[in-house]
Write a protein that holds these residues in place. Structure first.
Motif, PDB file in Angstrom:
ATOM      1  N   LEU A  69       0.287  -0.833   4.260  1.00  0.00           N
ATOM      2  CA  LEU A  69      -0.371   0.521   4.351  1.00  0.00           C
ATOM      3  C   LEU A  69       1.472   1.329   5.372  1.00  0.00           C
ATOM      4  O   LEU A  69       1.703   2.436   4.237  1.00  0.00           O
ATOM      5  CB  LEU A  69      -0.892   1.001   5.467  1.00  0.00           C
ATOM      6  N   ASP A  72       3.555   1.007   1.584  1.00  0.00           N
ATOM      7  CA  ASP A  72       3.284   1.760   0.544  1.00  0.00           C
ATOM      8  C   ASP A  72       2.470   2.928   0.640  1.00  0.00           C
ATOM      9  O   ASP A  72       1.890   3.553  -0.692  1.00  0.00           O
ATOM     10  CB  ASP A  72       2.903   0.219  -0.429  1.00  0.00           C
ATOM     11  N   PHE A  73       1.943   3.176   1.598  1.00  0.00           N
ATOM     12  CA  PHE A  73       1.343   4.632   1.579  1.00  0.00           C
ATOM     13  C   PHE A  73       1.919   5.530   2.321  1.00  0.00           C
ATOM     14  O   PHE A  73       2.620   5.526   3.615  1.00  0.00           O
ATOM     15  CB  PHE A  73      -0.101   4.227   2.815  1.00  0.00           C
ATOM     16  N   TYR A  75       1.980   8.668   3.918  1.00  0.00           N
ATOM     17  CA  TYR A  75       2.268   8.919   5.233  1.00  0.00           C
ATOM     18  C   TYR A  75       1.912   8.036   6.329  1.00  0.00           C
ATOM     19  O   TYR A  75       1.995   9.024   7.105  1.00  0.00           O
ATOM     20  CB  TYR A  75      -0.028  10.112   5.304  1.00  0.00           C
ATOM     21  N   ALA A 244      -7.032   5.189   4.791  1.00  0.00           N
ATOM     22  CA  ALA A 244      -5.808   5.381   4.784  1.00  0.00           C
ATOM     23  C   ALA A 244      -5.796   4.684   3.583  1.00  0.00           C
ATOM     24  O   ALA A 244      -5.199   5.066   1.931  1.00  0.00           O
ATOM     25  CB  ALA A 244      -4.380   4.841   5.224  1.00  0.00           C
ATOM     26  N   LEU A 245      -6.330   3.085   3.347  1.00  0.00           N
ATOM     27  CA  LEU A 245      -6.503   2.552   1.734  1.00  0.00           C
ATOM     28  C   LEU A 245      -7.645   3.495   0.925  1.00  0.00           C
ATOM     29  O   LEU A 245      -7.112   3.686  -0.443  1.00  0.00           O
ATOM     30  CB  LEU A 245      -7.427   1.649   1.780  1.00  0.00           C
ATOM     31  N   GLY A 248      -5.660   6.483  -0.427  1.00  0.00           N
ATOM     32  CA  GLY A 248      -4.009   5.070  -1.038  1.00  0.00           C
ATOM     33  C   GLY A 248      -4.942   5.884  -2.656  1.00  0.00           C
ATOM     34  O   GLY A 248      -3.977   6.321  -4.229  1.00  0.00           O
ATOM     35  N   GLU A 249      -5.772   4.753  -2.373  1.00  0.00           N
ATOM     36  CA  GLU A 249      -6.796   4.724  -4.213  1.00  0.00           C
ATOM     37  C   GLU A 249      -7.283   5.621  -4.971  1.00  0.00           C
ATOM     38  O   GLU A 249      -6.821   5.546  -6.427  1.00  0.00           O
ATOM     39  CB  GLU A 249      -8.024   3.753  -4.530  1.00  0.00           C
ATOM     40  N   LEU A 251      -5.613   8.912  -4.673  1.00  0.00           N
ATOM     41  CA  LEU A 251      -4.762   9.831  -5.381  1.00  0.00           C
ATOM     42  C   LEU A 251      -3.655   8.958  -6.528  1.00  0.00           C
ATOM     43  O   LEU A 251      -3.800   9.362  -7.749  1.00  0.00           O
ATOM     44  CB  LEU A 251      -3.345   9.958  -3.666  1.00  0.00           C
ATOM     45  N   ALA A 252      -4.502   7.366  -6.477  1.00  0.00           N
ATOM     46  CA  ALA A 252      -3.130   6.773  -7.700  1.00  0.00           C
ATOM     47  C   ALA A 252      -4.221   7.191  -8.808  1.00  0.00           C
ATOM     48  O   ALA A 252      -4.378   7.212  -9.610  1.00  0.00           O
ATOM     49  CB  ALA A 252      -3.331   5.124  -6.898  1.00  0.00           C
ATOM     50  N   SER A 342       1.900  15.504   7.043  1.00  0.00           N
ATOM     51  CA  SER A 342       1.734  15.831   5.584  1.00  0.00           C
ATOM     52  C   SER A 342       3.052  16.832   4.899  1.00  0.00           C
ATOM     53  O   SER A 342       3.384  16.765   4.192  1.00  0.00           O
ATOM     54  CB  SER A 342       0.426  16.748   5.593  1.00  0.00           C
TER      55      SER A 342
END
Length: 488
Positions: A69, A72-73, A75, A244-245, A248-249, A251-252, A342
């Motif tokens: 994370l 790749d993430f 934030y 967070a996961l 992220g998914e 947003l993608a 943010s």
């Protein structure tokens, strides 16, 4: 217990009465217990084991997920960067308190501080990192993996100021595999400890040949102990991993949906369902009737056909509020204010900035105290001992009582004022009222007060050498943006 004995005695003569008494007793006990302890709350029955069992089974997976994370993430990566910058910054400044009040105390303190500064540049055994950079690495490891390990080493290099140095070790290298099993002490997750007292005696690190045992006195192990007897740390970001996961998914998926929707400009409606795909406005024996206008195309349709321009409603109206909500959850998890994690400063003003910074300052005090107590102070004491041992420092009576020379304060990274004019006037009032010291005010900005005075003295000399003079500085609040905001 007495009630149960009476129930059993009654049951010998009247089993039905025994069941009634037991049911009534359970009802009374159920009313007395905590509501959170009542059975059958949505099938929620969490597993509760000791701290080391939970960390032993969960830590490897948590480390891998948090690391991914962070990579790749955005934030999570931002949270790591912000906390590292605010906690460590450019490093902690040593202020020696050796021999306070004695005539030659200042010379001794200056010599100690200079020796430590000189060692900092060669603190890493690999020669890549300075001590402030080692502190930054340690903080990042504490946030990502929940702990950091530094081994005290001796470098065989005559060019070094001191042979003492540090080696950073990944938490993954600790192992219990291959360690001796016939020892009196226990070994759990690569940590050897006394089972009666919980005292850590050694650490076992994985090598190519066999596990390497390093005495606990030669290892700096930093982590947050949340439960008694806890031997290893776990990432403080663990509660936010699932959120967070999923964010992220989400947003993608939303971005991909927007990309797909943006490819369709419009749709053609035609009464000719069978030939629509083949004809597309083309009659037999003719070419498509298209006209090019600059970078646009005008296409002639068949009779009955019409164009409906695509209407894209992505992202929807709920997209931004939902993302804000999840980011606030991550802000609570990571301990980084929402605005910092943010980058969204919408609607913020001087008052909210002050409240936010005050809350953050209290959180940072805990981070600073842990870094200073677990890392900076032990390293400084070892550097001092090695410097005296190597003859780099001459400190009379050191071996009889090292504490008189190892007393020190550490200046943590500070923050600049939100409103410099307002806060400087408040500091002047506090100084005049003897409520604050100049050292405390300078330390709040991450500055060494003694170095600050030396800089001012040097500046005065340069001004005098050039025949210049200071100009008057206005202290009026009329032109101060924060003051104008308060008046409005």
């Amino acid at each position: 217990m007495i009630g149960s004995l009476v129930d059993n005695l009654v049951g010998v003569f009247n089993p039905r009465a025994q069941l009634s008494r037991m049911a009534a007793r359970e009802l009374i006990q159920g009313k007395r217990q905590y509501a959170a302890a009542k059975p059958g709350i949505g099938g929620w029955s969490p597993v509760d084991t000791d701290a080391n069992s939970e960390i032993r089974t969960s830590s490897p997976q948590v480390r891998r997920r948090v690391r991914q994370l962070v990579r790749d993430f955005p934030y999570f990566g931002r949270a790591i960067d912000v906390l590292t910058a605010l906690t460590v910054g450019q490093g902690y400044i040593l202020q020696s308190n050796a021999l306070p009040g004695e005539e030659h105390g200042r010379e001794v303190r200056t010599a100690i501080e200079d020796a430590f500064k000189r060692w900092q540049d060669e603190a890493d055994i690999a020669g890549k990192l300075s001590f402030p950079e080692i502190c930054q690495l340690a903080k990042r490891q504490e946030l990502e993996t929940g702990e950091y390990f530094l081994i005290k080493r001796q470098a065989q290099d005559s060019k070094r100021y001191l042979s003492f140095c540090l080696q950073a070790i990944e938490a993954d290298r600790l192992t219990s595999t291959g360690s001796p099993t016939d020892r009196i002490n226990e070994i759990d997750q690569g940590v050897e400890f006394n089972p009666e007292t919980g005292q850590v005696l050694a650490y076992w690190f994985e090598t190519e040949a066999r596990p390497m045992r390093v005495a606990a006195a030669d290892v700096i192990h930093g982590y947050v102990m949340q439960r008694p007897g806890q031997l290893r740390g776990i990432s403080p970001f663990a509660p936010g991993v699932l959120a967070a996961l999923e964010l992220g998914e989400y947003l993608a998926a939303e971005i991909e949906g927007c990309k797909m929707a943006s490819k369709y400009l419009g749709f053609i409606e035609s009464p000719d369902l069978a030939g629509f795909q083949d004809m597309r406005g083309v009659t037999p024996g003719t070419t498509p009737r298209n006209e090019y206008l600059e970078n646009a195309v005008l296409e002639y349709l068949r009779p009955g056909e019409k164009i409906n321009l695509a209407s894209h409603n992505r992202p929807g109206n709920n997209f931004d509020p939902f993302v804000r909500l999840v980011l606030r959850m991550l802000s609570v998890t990571t301990g980084v204010p929402y605005e910092l994690i943010s980058g969204d400063y919408t609607g913020i003003n001087y008052s909210t900035m002050r409240v936010c910074r005050n809350d953050l300052t209290q959180v940072l005090k805990i981070h600073h105290g842990r870094m200073i107590g677990h890392l900076c102070t032990p390293v400084f004491r070892e550097v001092l001992r090695q410097a005296v041992l190597a003859g780099r420092l001459s400190l009379p009576g050191y071996w009889a009582d090292p504490s008189i020379y190892s007393k020190a304060k550490w200046v943590s990274p500070g923050m600049e004022a939100v409103d410099p004019l307002k806060e400087s006037k408040a500091h002047v009032d506090q100084l005049n009222s003897l409520l604050r010291s100049p050292q405390e005010i300078a330390a709040a900005r991450g500055r060494d007060y003694e170095e600050l005075l030396d800089e001012i003295l040097e500046a005065e000399r340069m001004i005098a050498d050039r025949g210049l003079s200071r100009g008057e500085v206005s202290t009026a609040l009329a032109g101060n943006p924060a003051a104008i905001e308060d008046q409005e």
